[in-house]
Design an enzyme around this catalytic site. Structure first.
Site, short mmCIF file in Angstrom:
data_model
loop_
_atom_site.label_atom_id
_atom_site.label_comp_id
_atom_site.label_asym_id
_atom_site.label_seq_id
_atom_site.Cartn_x
_atom_site.Cartn_y
_atom_site.Cartn_z
N LYS A 285 -48.04 -2.33 10.10
CA LYS A 285 -47.42 -1.20 10.77
C LYS A 285 -48.43 -0.07 10.89
O LYS A 285 -49.13 0.26 9.92
CB LYS A 285 -46.18 -0.75 10.00
CG LYS A 285 -45.26 0.18 10.76
CD LYS A 285 -43.95 0.38 10.01
CE LYS A 285 -42.96 1.21 10.82
NZ LYS A 285 -41.66 1.39 10.11
N GLU A 371 -25.42 -2.86 5.60
CA GLU A 371 -24.35 -1.90 5.38
C GLU A 371 -23.07 -2.54 4.87
O GLU A 371 -22.35 -1.95 4.05
CB GLU A 371 -24.08 -1.13 6.68
CG GLU A 371 -25.18 -0.18 7.09
CD GLU A 371 -26.30 -0.85 7.87
OE1 GLU A 371 -27.26 -0.15 8.26
OE2 GLU A 371 -26.22 -2.08 8.11
N ARG A 399 -21.24 -0.39 11.16
CA ARG A 399 -21.56 -1.80 10.89
C ARG A 399 -20.82 -2.33 9.66
O ARG A 399 -20.70 -3.54 9.49
CB ARG A 399 -23.06 -1.95 10.71
CG ARG A 399 -23.87 -1.61 11.95
CD ARG A 399 -25.31 -1.22 11.61
NE ARG A 399 -26.07 -2.27 10.99
CZ ARG A 399 -26.83 -3.15 11.64
NH1 ARG A 399 -26.93 -3.09 12.96
NH2 ARG A 399 -27.51 -4.07 10.99
#
Length: 637
Positions: A285, A371, A399
């Site tokens: 990243k 979640e 979610r």
């Protein structure tokens, strides 16, 4: 005239222009694309690190596959800026995440190269399998389906549901696992450890991939023996991979920044894959931009920055952010109560729980992008006698809604929900706008639902939630800075279901729920200049409602107007229900409810979005005048 720094990229009007290029040119194109991405984000701000990590992968995918006929689906899609540049949107990158500009995520209405929109994690494999199945059933103009999913998104349960189904169907489907060992925060859980072990075993995996390819070229009588030998070796060495057990052919790990490896693997997969296949690519990243590479979050999200130094241009803060106030308030409560624990779903920095984790590392849990699990984990903690604070953004809590209903509300367990990013959030747009939590929580039995009007009220609501032990309780607060009110050193629990009067006035009462209160105050000042002095109250609670306050406002005024940063069906609807049941409308009360419009609002500056939503001080002033039939006064002003 100075020669262009991006001569190859300048020749790219769309992905078709990549396909005649040599591998050497594609390597150079990737370098140019990385530089272009850095410069584009430096001007607008946005998600930087994720896109830099997939530059080579983006070039290789578009060079090998026939997009847009082949459907390239980016999970979350905050890594899609290089993809946007290659797909005809380079000249619009200066509008990224701005009103009427390019979305920071993939968006179907924006380009045919965005076959599926995203901004939340773990959806790509399900969507890609839908495209692949549609192809098998005769859907027009659908070729291969390729899902690119990060190792962080792979912690979401939905990804495994899709992998399981794809393996069962056996349909040709290509999944690229973009493994950068980082989502927004460092990865957590067994999957991260598993992928690390696979990476450590790279030499064996390379041998296995080569052996798998070689088997196909053996004479038929020898192929079965070779397959048995491969399976035996695989079992002796690793006991198989999770992905192969799910029905996927597994290739990798490969270097996701090595263009030659990427092109070789992708071309082989395109020409030979018959069923579901997973390509495991290791990436970094923030690759190629040292300030992003060295950042803790890999340069995940930035404001505008200097390309040379990486220094970000951030306005000086005049007040603490709501998120920081929440974190500091929770730390204070936890210092006095060792049963308080904090839970986040892969967003420790975004929710402020990184600060809590520094102070109480054993009492802070990051469950990953999960979640549903996070909510039920909190329910179990509450059932055990702990005091869990479940800190999740409004749109991410959606979610886990079934778990909120079935595991928390139904069992009346005292889980405390700290709902960040309530209301309109600006540049992230509709996918991250907290428009629905008031409605989807206030209709649940046993719930208490609060909203902070300012940062001081937020501190009191944290204390209220900590003290509340008879059932689930939620408090919402917006993104960004507070309004600069004087802060109490310690929060004081608020009486459940009790609002507060801010100003006593006459004729019209404005009942605010949440962070629109400063706009209500500004509207009141303008109305006073017109000779109208509204009463103003802060409801604090959408459930239970402050019945006495609401009925008094209705009794003592000609008109009552509610305002909230939420969709229809929330606070205003509950107030209307109360007034109807009490027969107040029978006496002629003029009632209006100001809510977010019944539409998804595209990104823009928060002020622009609230103006479009009709929830500014000017809109409130106008609503008061119209409700009192004083529109003529407005017209003459």
């Amino acid at each position: 005239m100075t020669a262009s720094d991006t001569p190859l990229l300048d020749r790219v009007a769309g992905p078709a222009d990549l396909r005649p290029m040599s591998d050497r040119d594609l390597r150079q194109l990737a370098d140019e694309l990385r530089s272009e991405t850095i410069h584009a984000v430096s001007r607008t701000g946005g998600h930087l690190g994720a896109g830099l990590g997939v530059v080579e992968l983006t070039v290789a995918l578009h060079a090998v596959f026939d997009t847009p006929r082949d459907k390239l689906i980016w999970d979350v899609s905050h890594q899609s800026y290089p993809h946007k540049i290659l797909t005809g949107r380079r000249d619009r990158m200066g509008t990224l995440r701005q009103r009427a500009g390019l979305s920071g995520f993939t968006k179907r209405s924006e380009s045919p190269y965005d076959p599926f929109g995203a901004a939340h994690a773990s959806t790509s494999i399900s969507a890609a399998l839908g495209f692949a199945t549609g192809r098998e059933l005769g859907a027009a103009d659908v070729g291969d389906a390729i899902a690119v999913i990060g190792d962080g998104a792979l912690t979401g349960g939905m990804a495994y549901e899709a992998l399981n189904h794809a393996g069962h169907l056996g349909t040709r489907l290509i999944v690229v696992l973009n493994d950068n060992e980082m989502s927004i925060a460092p990865p957590v859980g067994a999957m991260s450890s598993y992928l690390s072990r696979l990476y450590a075993g790279a030499p064996f995996q390379d041998f296995k991939a080569a052996a798998k390819e070689a088997v196909g070229y053996l004479p038929t009588p020898f192929q079965e023996g070779a397959r048995r030998a491969k399976e035996m070796l695989k079992g002796m060495t690793f006991g198989g991979t999770l992905f192969e057990e799910l029905g996927f052919s597994y290739v990798g790990p490969i270097d996701g920044h090595d263009m030659d490896s990427l092109l070789s693997v992708l071309r082989t997969v395109k020409s030979r894959a018959t069923g579901p296949i997973l390509i495991h690519a290791i990436t970094k990243k923030g690759k190629g931009f040292s300030p992003a590479e060295s950042a803790v979050d890999g340069g995940h999200a930035t404001s505008k920055f200097d390309v040379t130094t990486g220094a970000q241009a951030k306005a000086a803060s005049n007040a603490p952010s709501y998120t920081k106030v929440f974190a500091q308030s929770l730390i204070g409560e936890a210092e006095r109560d060792d049963r308080i624990v904090a839970i986040t779903a892969a967003m420790p920095d975004g929710t402020g729980l990184n600060l809590f984790a520094e102070r109480f590392p054993a009492r802070c849990f990051d469950v990953g992008i999960a979640e549903q699990h996070g909510v039920t984990f909190c329910a179990g903690l509450a059932a055990s006698g702990m005091k869990p604070f479940c800190a999740i953004y409004s749109t991410f809590l959606q979610r886990g809604y079934d778990q909120v209903v079935h595991d928390v509300a139904l069992q009346n367990l005292p889980v405390r929900f700290a709902i960040d990013r309530a209301g309109l959030v600006g540049a992230d747009g509709a996918t991250h706008a907290g428009s629905f939590d008031v409605a989807y929580l206030s209709n649940l039995p046993n719930f208490v639902v609060m909203a902070a009007a300012d940062e001081a009220e937020l501190r009191h609501m944290v204390a209220t939630a900590a003290a509340h032990g008879s059932g689930p309780i939620a408090f919402r607060f917006p993104r960004g800075e507070g309004v600069g009110v004087e802060m109490p050193e310690r929060g004081t629990p608020i009486e459940i279901g009790r609002g507060r009067m801010i100003h006593e006035g006459e004729r019209v009462a404005i009942l605010s729920f949440g962070a629109r209160l400063p706009e209500v105050e500004a509207a009141r000042e303008k109305l006073i200049a017109r000779g109208i002095s509204p009463s103003v109250a802060d409801a604090r609670f959408a459930k239970p409602l402050d019945r006495d306050l609401i009925l008094r406002l209705a009794r003592d005024h000609e008109a009552l107007i509610t305002i909230e940063e939420g969709a229809v069906g929330g606070f205003g609807s509950h107030v209307a229900q109360l007034l109807a049941e009490e027969g107040v409308f029978d006496t002629g009360l003029r009632y209006r409810s100001m809510v977010l419009p019944d539409s998804f609002l595209d990104q823009g500056a928060p002020g622009e979005m609230y103006a479009e939503a009709g929830l500014t001080a000017a809109d409130i002033e106008r609503k008061v005048l119209e409700t009192l039939d004083l529109g003529v006064m407005r017209a003459r002003a």
